[in-house]
Design a protein around this motif. Sequence first.
Motif, PDB file in Angstrom:
ATOM      1  N   ARG A  72       0.825  -1.215   0.000  1.00  0.00           N
ATOM      2  CA  ARG A  72       0.000   0.000   0.000  1.00  0.00           C
ATOM      3  C   ARG A  72       0.855   1.258   0.000  1.00  0.00           C
ATOM      4  O   ARG A  72       0.639   2.176  -0.816  1.00  0.00           O
ATOM      5  CB  ARG A  72      -0.900   0.008   1.246  1.00  0.00           C
ATOM      6  N   ASN A  73       1.865   1.294   0.873  1.00  0.00           N
ATOM      7  CA  ASN A  73       2.655   2.515   1.011  1.00  0.00           C
ATOM      8  C   ASN A  73       3.553   2.774  -0.191  1.00  0.00           C
ATOM      9  O   ASN A  73       3.776   3.932  -0.564  1.00  0.00           O
ATOM     10  CB  ASN A  73       3.482   2.451   2.294  1.00  0.00           C
ATOM     11  N   LYS A  74       4.092   1.701  -0.800  1.00  0.00           N
ATOM     12  CA  LYS A  74       4.887   1.904  -2.001  1.00  0.00           C
ATOM     13  C   LYS A  74       4.010   2.462  -3.130  1.00  0.00           C
ATOM     14  O   LYS A  74       4.415   3.380  -3.856  1.00  0.00           O
ATOM     15  CB  LYS A  74       5.529   0.592  -2.433  1.00  0.00           C
ATOM     16  N   ILE A  75       2.824   1.907  -3.289  1.00  0.00           N
ATOM     17  CA  ILE A  75       1.943   2.404  -4.340  1.00  0.00           C
ATOM     18  C   ILE A  75       1.526   3.837  -4.050  1.00  0.00           C
ATOM     19  O   ILE A  75       1.503   4.691  -4.961  1.00  0.00           O
ATOM     20  CB  ILE A  75       0.708   1.488  -4.501  1.00  0.00           C
ATOM     21  N   TRP A  76       1.224   4.134  -2.796  1.00  0.00           N
ATOM     22  CA  TRP A  76       0.921   5.528  -2.432  1.00  0.00           C
ATOM     23  C   TRP A  76       2.091   6.440  -2.787  1.00  0.00           C
ATOM     24  O   TRP A  76       1.905   7.525  -3.334  1.00  0.00           O
ATOM     25  CB  TRP A  76       0.647   5.614  -0.937  1.00  0.00           C
ATOM     26  N   THR A  77       3.312   5.974  -2.476  1.00  0.00           N
ATOM     27  CA  THR A  77       4.493   6.800  -2.740  1.00  0.00           C
ATOM     28  C   THR A  77       4.650   7.074  -4.234  1.00  0.00           C
ATOM     29  O   THR A  77       4.925   8.209  -4.641  1.00  0.00           O
ATOM     30  CB  THR A  77       5.760   6.108  -2.200  1.00  0.00           C
ATOM     31  N   PHE A  78       4.468   6.052  -5.060  1.00  0.00           N
ATOM     32  CA  PHE A  78       4.711   6.206  -6.486  1.00  0.00           C
ATOM     33  C   PHE A  78       3.552   6.860  -7.229  1.00  0.00           C
ATOM     34  O   PHE A  78       3.720   7.313  -8.362  1.00  0.00           O
ATOM     35  CB  PHE A  78       5.028   4.852  -7.109  1.00  0.00           C
ATOM     36  N   THR A  79       2.374   6.914  -6.609  1.00  0.00           N
ATOM     37  CA  THR A  79       1.222   7.489  -7.318  1.00  0.00           C
ATOM     38  C   THR A  79       0.670   8.761  -6.676  1.00  0.00           C
ATOM     39  O   THR A  79       0.006   9.544  -7.361  1.00  0.00           O
ATOM     40  CB  THR A  79       0.071   6.465  -7.402  1.00  0.00           C
TER      41      THR A  79
END
Length: 296
Positions: free
Chosen positions: A216-223
């Motif tokens: 979740r946090n990686k996707i939040w970071t990249f998007t």
Amino acid sequence: MLGDVLDALAAQTRPLDDIVVVDNASTDDTPRLIATREDVTDVVTMTRNYGGAGGFAAGIARALARGADLVWIMDDDTVPAPDALEALLAARAAYPGTPALLAARADWTDGREHPMNVPRYRAGLCRAQRRHAAAIGARPIRTASFVAVLLDARAIREDGLPLAAYFLWNDDFEYTGRLLRRRVGLYVPRARVEHRTAAFGNSTADPGARFVNEVRNKIWTFTRSRAFGPVERAAYMGKTLLRWGALLARSPQRGELVRHLVTGVRESLNPVPATSEVLADTAVAADVRAIEEARP
């Protein structure tokens, strides 16, 4: 370990002006230990566990509210050498500019550099910038872990606090990436701390249920984050997908990890709540709002 950390902070060759401890809803005798310490100048008591991300956001907000120009953050299992802060400040003073962040070297208990905390080096710098850093025994970095990093309050006020909604995992990757997108960050190996984790390893270890936070946090970071430009996002996301694939391939709990991955992807579709919203009912609510409302 908290007692060891506080002892090490009290023994710094450059004394600290303030020591703020965040009690993240501890269920042990942490409050009693803190109460015995005359060197602790402020305690932020959380009514529930807000994770590492919420704890760091709370501590940084309180430090700025107390007038800090520089904020040195660390976990309660991080024991700095007596001259660690002095070494960070010396590097900051010697560098021809104003670094937004300086990271200490984190060793494991046997003296090896801890792979969990090795900063990502900054590529693409001109020769002069690399030379300036090398001249003071430092290296330019793009991101760092939250283990013993020194933050400039001006950068915090301009870019805000860590995202408390991350709770755990990648909050330091996103936040330091955000601070250093257009600012200087330095890795200072002569500033040493001991990171007393239970095991020697990095993020390639099987995370179990915490894989939800990782995804979740990686996707939040990249998007959702402004921490990285398009090329950086593509490069980091590519490496992340390869690491996830390798993790799934060797895990004896592959089905469980796949379920966590799906949950993380589903949660990443939600907006990222503001830190002021997450910490609205805490003792630092006013401190957090003051930082967020004052941002340019």
